[in-house]
Motif scaffolding. Structure first.
Motif, PDB file in Angstrom:
ATOM      1  N   ARG A  73      81.559  69.164 -21.498  1.00  0.00           N
ATOM      2  CA  ARG A  73      82.228  68.095 -22.168  1.00  0.00           C
ATOM      3  C   ARG A  73      83.827  67.955 -21.730  1.00  0.00           C
ATOM      4  O   ARG A  73      84.141  66.636 -21.662  1.00  0.00           O
ATOM      5  CB  ARG A  73      82.033  68.029 -23.441  1.00  0.00           C
ATOM      6  CG  ARG A  73      80.401  67.726 -23.922  1.00  0.00           C
ATOM      7  CD  ARG A  73      80.433  67.554 -25.722  1.00  0.00           C
ATOM      8  NE  ARG A  73      79.094  67.639 -26.078  1.00  0.00           N
ATOM      9  CZ  ARG A  73      78.468  66.388 -26.197  1.00  0.00           C
ATOM     10  NH1 ARG A  73      79.004  65.505 -25.631  1.00  0.00           N
ATOM     11  NH2 ARG A  73      77.266  66.659 -26.605  1.00  0.00           N
ATOM     12  N   GLN A  74      84.311  68.916 -21.564  1.00  0.00           N
ATOM     13  CA  GLN A  74      85.688  68.864 -21.182  1.00  0.00           C
ATOM     14  C   GLN A  74      86.079  68.746 -19.916  1.00  0.00           C
ATOM     15  O   GLN A  74      86.836  68.071 -19.358  1.00  0.00           O
ATOM     16  CB  GLN A  74      86.468  70.235 -21.820  1.00  0.00           C
ATOM     17  CG  GLN A  74      87.842  70.358 -21.693  1.00  0.00           C
ATOM     18  CD  GLN A  74      88.335  71.506 -22.289  1.00  0.00           C
ATOM     19  OE1 GLN A  74      87.713  72.437 -22.858  1.00  0.00           O
ATOM     20  NE2 GLN A  74      89.540  71.747 -21.855  1.00  0.00           N
ATOM     21  N   TYR A  75      85.160  69.498 -18.864  1.00  0.00           N
ATOM     22  CA  TYR A  75      85.305  69.429 -17.462  1.00  0.00           C
ATOM     23  C   TYR A  75      84.639  68.746 -16.728  1.00  0.00           C
ATOM     24  O   TYR A  75      84.967  68.355 -15.339  1.00  0.00           O
ATOM     25  CB  TYR A  75      85.440  70.883 -16.889  1.00  0.00           C
ATOM     26  CG  TYR A  75      86.324  71.888 -17.597  1.00  0.00           C
ATOM     27  CD1 TYR A  75      87.812  71.702 -17.522  1.00  0.00           C
ATOM     28  CD2 TYR A  75      86.197  72.989 -18.446  1.00  0.00           C
ATOM     29  CE1 TYR A  75      88.746  72.377 -18.011  1.00  0.00           C
ATOM     30  CE2 TYR A  75      87.085  73.681 -19.203  1.00  0.00           C
ATOM     31  CZ  TYR A  75      88.290  73.331 -18.894  1.00  0.00           C
ATOM     32  OH  TYR A  75      89.172  74.213 -19.588  1.00  0.00           O
ATOM     33  N   ALA A  76      83.594  68.113 -16.955  1.00  0.00           N
ATOM     34  CA  ALA A  76      82.505  67.409 -16.167  1.00  0.00           C
ATOM     35  C   ALA A  76      83.024  65.958 -16.098  1.00  0.00           C
ATOM     36  O   ALA A  76      83.665  65.365 -17.138  1.00  0.00           O
ATOM     37  CB  ALA A  76      81.168  67.406 -17.009  1.00  0.00           C
ATOM     38  N   HIS A  77      82.917  65.220 -14.964  1.00  0.00           N
ATOM     39  CA  HIS A  77      82.947  63.823 -14.641  1.00  0.00           C
ATOM     40  C   HIS A  77      81.947  63.103 -14.555  1.00  0.00           C
ATOM     41  O   HIS A  77      80.969  63.228 -14.102  1.00  0.00           O
ATOM     42  CB  HIS A  77      83.917  63.650 -13.290  1.00  0.00           C
ATOM     43  CG  HIS A  77      85.015  64.649 -13.264  1.00  0.00           C
ATOM     44  ND1 HIS A  77      86.439  64.059 -13.897  1.00  0.00           N
ATOM     45  CD2 HIS A  77      85.616  65.695 -12.473  1.00  0.00           C
ATOM     46  CE1 HIS A  77      87.274  65.027 -13.615  1.00  0.00           C
ATOM     47  NE2 HIS A  77      86.771  65.955 -12.820  1.00  0.00           N
ATOM     48  N   ARG A  78      81.958  61.968 -15.430  1.00  0.00           N
ATOM     49  CA  ARG A  78      80.698  61.241 -15.686  1.00  0.00           C
ATOM     50  C   ARG A  78      80.265  60.587 -14.550  1.00  0.00           C
ATOM     51  O   ARG A  78      79.176  60.539 -14.216  1.00  0.00           O
ATOM     52  CB  ARG A  78      81.017  60.095 -16.635  1.00  0.00           C
ATOM     53  CG  ARG A  78      79.988  59.326 -17.251  1.00  0.00           C
ATOM     54  CD  ARG A  78      80.134  58.163 -18.306  1.00  0.00           C
ATOM     55  NE  ARG A  78      80.598  58.755 -19.442  1.00  0.00           N
ATOM     56  CZ  ARG A  78      79.553  59.258 -20.512  1.00  0.00           C
ATOM     57  NH1 ARG A  78      78.463  59.197 -20.114  1.00  0.00           N
ATOM     58  NH2 ARG A  78      80.132  59.757 -21.474  1.00  0.00           N
ATOM     59  N   LYS A  79      81.082  60.188 -13.494  1.00  0.00           N
ATOM     60  CA  LYS A  79      80.731  59.616 -12.316  1.00  0.00           C
ATOM     61  C   LYS A  79      79.937  60.657 -11.512  1.00  0.00           C
ATOM     62  O   LYS A  79      79.009  60.232 -10.806  1.00  0.00           O
ATOM     63  CB  LYS A  79      81.981  58.999 -11.320  1.00  0.00           C
ATOM     64  CG  LYS A  79      82.088  57.708 -11.752  1.00  0.00           C
ATOM     65  CD  LYS A  79      83.306  56.976 -10.532  1.00  0.00           C
ATOM     66  CE  LYS A  79      83.555  55.704 -10.765  1.00  0.00           C
ATOM     67  NZ  LYS A  79      84.715  55.274  -9.845  1.00  0.00           N
ATOM     68  N   VAL A  80      80.303  61.777 -11.136  1.00  0.00           N
ATOM     69  CA  VAL A  80      79.732  63.031 -10.588  1.00  0.00           C
ATOM     70  C   VAL A  80      78.280  62.863 -11.053  1.00  0.00           C
ATOM     71  O   VAL A  80      77.350  63.232 -10.210  1.00  0.00           O
ATOM     72  CB  VAL A  80      80.738  64.046 -10.610  1.00  0.00           C
ATOM     73  CG1 VAL A  80      79.767  65.425  -9.897  1.00  0.00           C
ATOM     74  CG2 VAL A  80      82.035  63.721  -9.867  1.00  0.00           C
TER      75      VAL A  80
END
Length: 116
Positions: A73-80
């Motif tokens: 939740r902290q490090y993921a990018h939604r677009k990726v």
């Protein structure tokens, strides 16, 4: 029905594979199948597709802990994730379909040549 030897060996292979993934971030299947192949060379009789199922289930069951530890939740990018997730689902379905159509011995021969 699985024998006691099957349960012990597959549990050991899963433990070693997941330990390698926890330490390095990759390689669960590599380590799992390394030890599976060593066992087969020493006379252990096992079905390759069953070994693939156990390996995939082992990795699947460990993923919630990996996701938690990675703080997604902290490090993921939604677009990726929006691009990656559908392609992952599609390639998994395609791989399962292909695996059901291809002979196991052909896969082992091609895999052997790729490893060389």
């Amino acid at each position: 029905m699985a024998s006691v030897l099957d349960i012990v060996l597959y549990s050991l292979f899963s433990l070693l594979g997941n330990s390698a993934k926890a330490l390095t971030g990759f390689g669960q299947a590599i380590v799992f199948f390394l030890f599976w192949q060593i066992a087969v060379l020493f006379g252990y009789h096992s079905d390759f597709k069953y070994a693939v199922f156990i390996q995939a289930f082992s990795l699947f069951s460990a993923h919630p802990l990996y996701i938690y530890k990675a703080k997604i939740r902290q490090y993921a990018h939604r677009k990726v994730l929006m691009y990656f997730t559908p392609s992952l689902i599609l390639s998994t379905l395609l791989g399962q379909y292909t695996a059901s159509m291809v002979n196991v011995h052909v896969i082992q021969i091609v895999g052997g040549f790729l490893v060389l």
